[in-house]
Design a protein around this motif. Sequence first.
Motif, PDB file in Angstrom:
ATOM      1  N   ALA A  42       0.831  -1.204   0.000  1.00  0.00           N
ATOM      2  CA  ALA A  42       0.000   0.000   0.000  1.00  0.00           C
ATOM      3  C   ALA A  42       0.865   1.253   0.000  1.00  0.00           C
ATOM      4  CB  ALA A  42      -0.928  -0.002   1.217  1.00  0.00           C
ATOM      5  N   LEU A  43       1.966   1.203   0.767  1.00  0.00           N
ATOM      6  CA  LEU A  43       2.877   2.347   0.822  1.00  0.00           C
ATOM      7  C   LEU A  43       3.444   2.638  -0.560  1.00  0.00           C
ATOM      8  CD1 LEU A  43       4.401   4.353   2.679  1.00  0.00           C
ATOM      9  CD2 LEU A  43       6.176   2.610   2.891  1.00  0.00           C
ATOM     10  N   ARG A  44       3.898   1.609  -1.236  1.00  0.00           N
ATOM     11  CA  ARG A  44       4.454   1.784  -2.568  1.00  0.00           C
ATOM     12  C   ARG A  44       3.387   2.256  -3.557  1.00  0.00           C
ATOM     13  NH1 ARG A  44       9.105  -0.740  -4.747  1.00  0.00           N
ATOM     14  NH2 ARG A  44      10.638  -1.281  -3.140  1.00  0.00           N
ATOM     15  N   ASP A  45       2.167   1.760  -3.394  1.00  0.00           N
ATOM     16  CA  ASP A  45       1.093   2.135  -4.302  1.00  0.00           C
ATOM     17  C   ASP A  45       0.817   3.627  -4.225  1.00  0.00           C
ATOM     18  OD1 ASP A  45      -1.068   1.406  -6.185  1.00  0.00           O
ATOM     19  OD2 ASP A  45      -2.375   2.046  -4.543  1.00  0.00           O
ATOM     20  N   HIS A  46       0.784   4.175  -3.005  1.00  0.00           N
ATOM     21  CA  HIS A  46       0.561   5.615  -2.844  1.00  0.00           C
ATOM     22  C   HIS A  46       1.691   6.407  -3.498  1.00  0.00           C
ATOM     23  CE1 HIS A  46      -2.517   5.808   0.686  1.00  0.00           C
ATOM     24  NE2 HIS A  46      -2.875   4.987  -0.268  1.00  0.00           N
ATOM     25  N   ALA A  47       2.923   6.024  -3.214  1.00  0.00           N
ATOM     26  CA  ALA A  47       4.063   6.744  -3.774  1.00  0.00           C
ATOM     27  C   ALA A  47       4.093   6.609  -5.293  1.00  0.00           C
ATOM     28  CB  ALA A  47       5.363   6.213  -3.171  1.00  0.00           C
ATOM     29  N   ARG A  48       3.753   5.423  -5.797  1.00  0.00           N
ATOM     30  CA  ARG A  48       3.748   5.201  -7.243  1.00  0.00           C
ATOM     31  C   ARG A  48       2.742   6.131  -7.923  1.00  0.00           C
ATOM     32  NH1 ARG A  48       5.682   0.658  -9.348  1.00  0.00           N
ATOM     33  NH2 ARG A  48       5.245  -0.467  -7.410  1.00  0.00           N
ATOM     34  N   GLN A  49       1.553   6.255  -7.316  1.00  0.00           N
ATOM     35  CA  GLN A  49       0.539   7.148  -7.893  1.00  0.00           C
ATOM     36  C   GLN A  49       1.039   8.583  -7.941  1.00  0.00           C
ATOM     37  OE1 GLN A  49      -3.371   6.750  -6.111  1.00  0.00           O
ATOM     38  NE2 GLN A  49      -2.988   4.595  -5.669  1.00  0.00           N
ATOM     39  N   MET A  50       1.689   9.036  -6.852  1.00  0.00           N
ATOM     40  CA  MET A  50       2.180  10.412  -6.837  1.00  0.00           C
ATOM     41  C   MET A  50       3.312  10.609  -7.840  1.00  0.00           C
ATOM     42  SD  MET A  50       1.961  11.618  -2.849  1.00  0.00           S
ATOM     43  CE  MET A  50       2.588  10.124  -2.085  1.00  0.00           C
ATOM     44  N   LEU A  51       4.204   9.628  -7.958  1.00  0.00           N
ATOM     45  CA  LEU A  51       5.295   9.762  -8.917  1.00  0.00           C
ATOM     46  C   LEU A  51       4.769   9.787 -10.346  1.00  0.00           C
ATOM     47  CD1 LEU A  51       7.921   7.392  -7.249  1.00  0.00           C
ATOM     48  CD2 LEU A  51       8.136   9.873  -7.561  1.00  0.00           C
ATOM     49  N   HIS A  52       3.770   8.955 -10.645  1.00  0.00           N
ATOM     50  CA  HIS A  52       3.154   9.011 -11.976  1.00  0.00           C
ATOM     51  C   HIS A  52       2.542  10.380 -12.225  1.00  0.00           C
ATOM     52  CE1 HIS A  52       3.852   4.992 -13.341  1.00  0.00           C
ATOM     53  NE2 HIS A  52       3.135   4.398 -12.385  1.00  0.00           N
ATOM     54  N   ALA A  53       1.909  10.951 -11.176  1.00  0.00           N
ATOM     55  CA  ALA A  53       1.311  12.282 -11.312  1.00  0.00           C
ATOM     56  C   ALA A  53       2.391  13.334 -11.558  1.00  0.00           C
ATOM     57  CB  ALA A  53       0.509  12.630 -10.055  1.00  0.00           C
ATOM     58  N   PHE A  54       3.531  13.213 -10.861  1.00  0.00           N
ATOM     59  CA  PHE A  54       4.630  14.159 -11.071  1.00  0.00           C
ATOM     60  C   PHE A  54       5.158  14.049 -12.501  1.00  0.00           C
ATOM     61  CE2 PHE A  54       5.813  13.663  -6.297  1.00  0.00           C
ATOM     62  CZ  PHE A  54       4.751  14.473  -5.956  1.00  0.00           C
ATOM     63  N   ALA A  55       5.373  12.822 -12.953  1.00  0.00           N
ATOM     64  CA  ALA A  55       5.910  12.611 -14.301  1.00  0.00           C
ATOM     65  C   ALA A  55       4.942  13.143 -15.353  1.00  0.00           C
ATOM     66  CB  ALA A  55       6.180  11.124 -14.526  1.00  0.00           C
ATOM     67  N   SER A  56       3.651  12.896 -15.141  1.00  0.00           N
ATOM     68  CA  SER A  56       2.648  13.391 -16.085  1.00  0.00           C
ATOM     69  C   SER A  56       2.640  14.911 -16.119  1.00  0.00           C
ATOM     70  CB  SER A  56       1.270  12.862 -15.697  1.00  0.00           C
ATOM     71  OG  SER A  56       0.258  13.410 -16.529  1.00  0.00           O
ATOM     72  N   ASP A  57       2.781  15.528 -14.952  1.00  0.00           N
ATOM     73  CA  ASP A  57       2.825  16.989 -14.900  1.00  0.00           C
ATOM     74  C   ASP A  57       4.043  17.534 -15.627  1.00  0.00           C
ATOM     75  OD1 ASP A  57       3.917  19.530 -13.187  1.00  0.00           O
ATOM     76  OD2 ASP A  57       1.731  19.558 -13.294  1.00  0.00           O
ATOM     77  N   LEU A  58       5.190  16.887 -15.435  1.00  0.00           N
ATOM     78  CA  LEU A  58       6.410  17.342 -16.092  1.00  0.00           C
ATOM     79  C   LEU A  58       6.300  17.251 -17.607  1.00  0.00           C
ATOM     80  CD1 LEU A  58       9.063  15.671 -13.757  1.00  0.00           C
ATOM     81  CD2 LEU A  58       8.797  18.121 -14.136  1.00  0.00           C
TER      82      LEU A  58
END
Length: 407
Positions: A42-58
């Motif tokens: 679950a911890l990794r899932d939350h971080a993965r979602q945020m990192l995908h969001a960061f990459a998409s924003d970039l």
Amino acid sequence: MPEHPPIRLADFIEENMEQILQAWEDFARTIEPPALTMDDAALRDHARQMLHAFASDLATAQTALQQAEKSKGLAARGHRDTAAETHAEARLQSGYTVVQLVSEYRALRSSVLTLWSAVRTGVATDMADVTRFNEAVDQAVAESVARYEQMVKQSQNMFLAILGHDLRNPLGTVVSGSSFIMQAVDIPPKYVLAANRIFNSSQRMSRLIADLIDFTRTHLGPGIPVKVRQANLARVCRTVVDELRTSHPEQIVAMTAPEHLDAIFDEGRIAQVLSNLVGNAIQYGTHDAPVTVRMVADDRLVTLTVNNHGPVVPADRIPALFDPMVRMATDSPDTLVERTSLGLGLFIARQIVQAHDGRIEVVSDAQEGTTFTVTLPRQPETFLAPRPAPGRGGYAEEALARISPAG
């Protein structure tokens, strides 16, 4: 040494997701208390979602205005909860403090930039990517902190609401028992006197609890419940004034009002408004000057004023008088013992007046004293319209159910 091919930060995050997640997970395990409700997946899932969001924003082009808004934490968002908001809720349930929550983002930022610096190529896009990444992280921090604060306030209000409600039953027993003893004729007078003091103290506690419940209703649900009907407003106000005259014989309370004044309103709630205003005027006014209550009306509006003479309320404090937990200032030592309220009376009065589509104002000066003015429509056009609760369901709905008027 071979030169690495140019790589943008968005691509780097996607291609090195596991390495970044591992660095962040190692840091998350060092925080106390450890996550109580989130396993590694679950911890990794939350971080993965945020990192995908960061990459998409970039990878998404943005205007100068969008960049400025994002730097203030005001970036546009969709209707669904963001990954940062979901993560904040999970961390609150795990017992994390807001400081620990923010520190996770600091670690996530450090993990990405440290790993990327090892392969950065020095191309012109590096600085732009770092800036965009920091903006995205800052936006996520703002969303997480806002959601965390919202959930904390909701939990606190729920606790106060349930506490206030659950205190009413044992307090009712105390009131009933003391009232029964007061009516006894076969016990020594000293016990009757003690019962009378218990009864009076219980009545004050009951008013405090009622104020607390009203306060939490305004924060958990659509506001203070109001049930209107056509009635004689002058009669209701006259009854309240007579009651206060009885309980405060040392204070002159003068009232000017018509004998009959029909309006559409909630009798109990408007009585509560007037009781709060006149009680406030008695508490903070001087006993050698009367408290004056005046009621005038035309075909459309009713105007009710409550005036007292006492310490002037500074102009810079007037806007805050109706905020919860605020009391009027006074230099009189005689009133210190009487200050047993929670500072919610004026806040609740304003909420009730606004529920009647009215308004409440105050002016204060040395010549005229302090005057509260309530203006109410005799026939409110919009009344009891359904309003969504500011809470997000769950705890708020449970609390509202427990503190409903029928409860």
